[in-house]
Design a protein around this motif. Structure first.
Motif, PDB file in Angstrom:
ATOM      1  N   PRO A  97       0.802  -1.312   0.011  1.00  0.00           N
ATOM      2  CA  PRO A  97       0.018  -0.109   0.178  1.00  0.00           C
ATOM      3  C   PRO A  97       0.777   1.230  -0.035  1.00  0.00           C
ATOM      4  N   TRP A 139       1.072   2.818  -5.455  1.00  0.00           N
ATOM      5  CA  TRP A 139       1.228   1.444  -4.841  1.00  0.00           C
ATOM      6  C   TRP A 139       1.687   0.442  -5.742  1.00  0.00           C
ATOM      7  N   ALA A 175      -8.412   2.882  -4.837  1.00  0.00           N
ATOM      8  CA  ALA A 175      -8.175   3.141  -3.315  1.00  0.00           C
ATOM      9  C   ALA A 175      -9.530   4.097  -2.752  1.00  0.00           C
ATOM     10  N   TYR A 230      -7.337   4.805   3.574  1.00  0.00           N
ATOM     11  CA  TYR A 230      -8.090   4.409   2.343  1.00  0.00           C
ATOM     12  C   TYR A 230      -7.673   2.690   2.330  1.00  0.00           C
ATOM     13  N   LYS A 231      -8.916   2.179   1.695  1.00  0.00           N
ATOM     14  CA  LYS A 231      -8.959   0.830   1.481  1.00  0.00           C
ATOM     15  C   LYS A 231      -8.523   0.497   0.002  1.00  0.00           C
ATOM     16  N   ILE A 232      -7.491  -0.322  -0.297  1.00  0.00           N
ATOM     17  CA  ILE A 232      -7.104  -0.480  -1.629  1.00  0.00           C
ATOM     18  C   ILE A 232      -7.490  -1.754  -1.931  1.00  0.00           C
ATOM     19  N   ARG A 291      -4.670  -1.691   2.966  1.00  0.00           N
ATOM     20  CA  ARG A 291      -4.858  -0.290   3.859  1.00  0.00           C
ATOM     21  C   ARG A 291      -3.706   0.542   3.565  1.00  0.00           C
TER      22      ARG A 291
END
Length: 251
Positions: free
Chosen positions: A51, A66, A85, A123-125, A142
């Motif tokens: 991430p 990322w 993300a 952020y959730k990737i 994350r």
């Protein structure tokens, strides 16, 4: 006398005790239900995400990066790749490969981020590989986006005292944040806090005080996990009609 066997329930096996022709089912299954459909399946393509822990600009836009590591891709198969993300209900940051096509190994991904529209924070990737619309591999991680805000200071004299104000960037991160006003009276060497206020819903802060006389003044923000510590340049409060760099007129 009892014996142990396994019984299938919704595609999973769990232990049951068979006693006198009847089954006494244990209350706890050996394997917990999977968290999601993506993570539950054993896909032919495996993926992991490294991430981002990036800083956005207070103004303007930039790419953040990322990495997605992939194995199991076949040379004779056409794959589609998506990654993004997301934070809360805001529209996601769409990622795109820096070098095409997707390959086995480490793949660099760029996401375009504007400081004024993408909020700092976690952020959730997600990433996925598909063949003819069917998921062949998926991963989640994350990421963290931070910012050092840009603070400015302006001011003028009023009947109630000297008024200082500013419009910090990015407003999306600074609304509701507390700022402190530091003042150094002319002829002294030490700045002291003369007051504090919050950035309002319009992205502006303002503060009035009779303690602000001839001297130097600046505004500072103490910082938090994602919106980092910052301060403005110093403004000089001078008599009316006096002109100098970064001067604020009094009287």
């Amino acid at each position: 006398m009892s014996r142990w066997t396994t019984v299938a329930t919704n595609g999973r096996k769990r232990w049951a005790a068979v006693v006198a022709g009847g089954a006494l089912v244990l209350t706890a299954a050996l394997s917990a239900a999977p968290a999601s459909a993506d993570t539950a399946q054993a896909y032919p393509v495996t993926m992991t995400i490294s991430p981002f822990n990036a800083k956005k600009t207070a103004t303007g836009c930039k790419d953040i990066y990322w990495w997605v590591t992939v194995s199991g891709l076949k040379s004779d198969t056409s794959y589609s790749f998506t990654t993004s993300a997301k934070q809360g209900t805001a529209s996601p940051i769409t990622g795109s490969l820096v070098s095409y096509p997707l390959k086995n190994g480490k793949n660099k991904v760029a996401g375009y981020v504007c400081g004024s529209t993408r909020k700092a924070g976690p952020y959730k990737i997600n990433a996925a590989v598909r063949v003819s619309g069917k998921v062949q591999g998926a991963a989640e991680a994350r990421g963290t986006l931070k910012v050092t805000p840009a603070l400015d200071i302006n001011g003028y004299d009023t009947s109630k005292g000297f008024y200082v104000y500013g419009y910090p960037d990015p407003a999306i991160d600074m609304k509701g944040k507390e700022v402190k006003i530091y003042f150094k009276k002319r002829g002294t060497t030490t700045y002291k806090v003369v007051g504090k206020t919050k950035v309002n819903s319009s992205g502006k802060w303002g503060f009035t005080s009779t303690k602000l006389t001839y001297g130097h003044v600046y505004v500072g923000y103490a910082g938090s996990t994602y919106v980092l510590k910052a301060k403005s340049d110093s403004g000089q409060i001078v008599p009316a009609g006096t002109s100098s760099a970064n001067s604020l007129s009094l009287g």
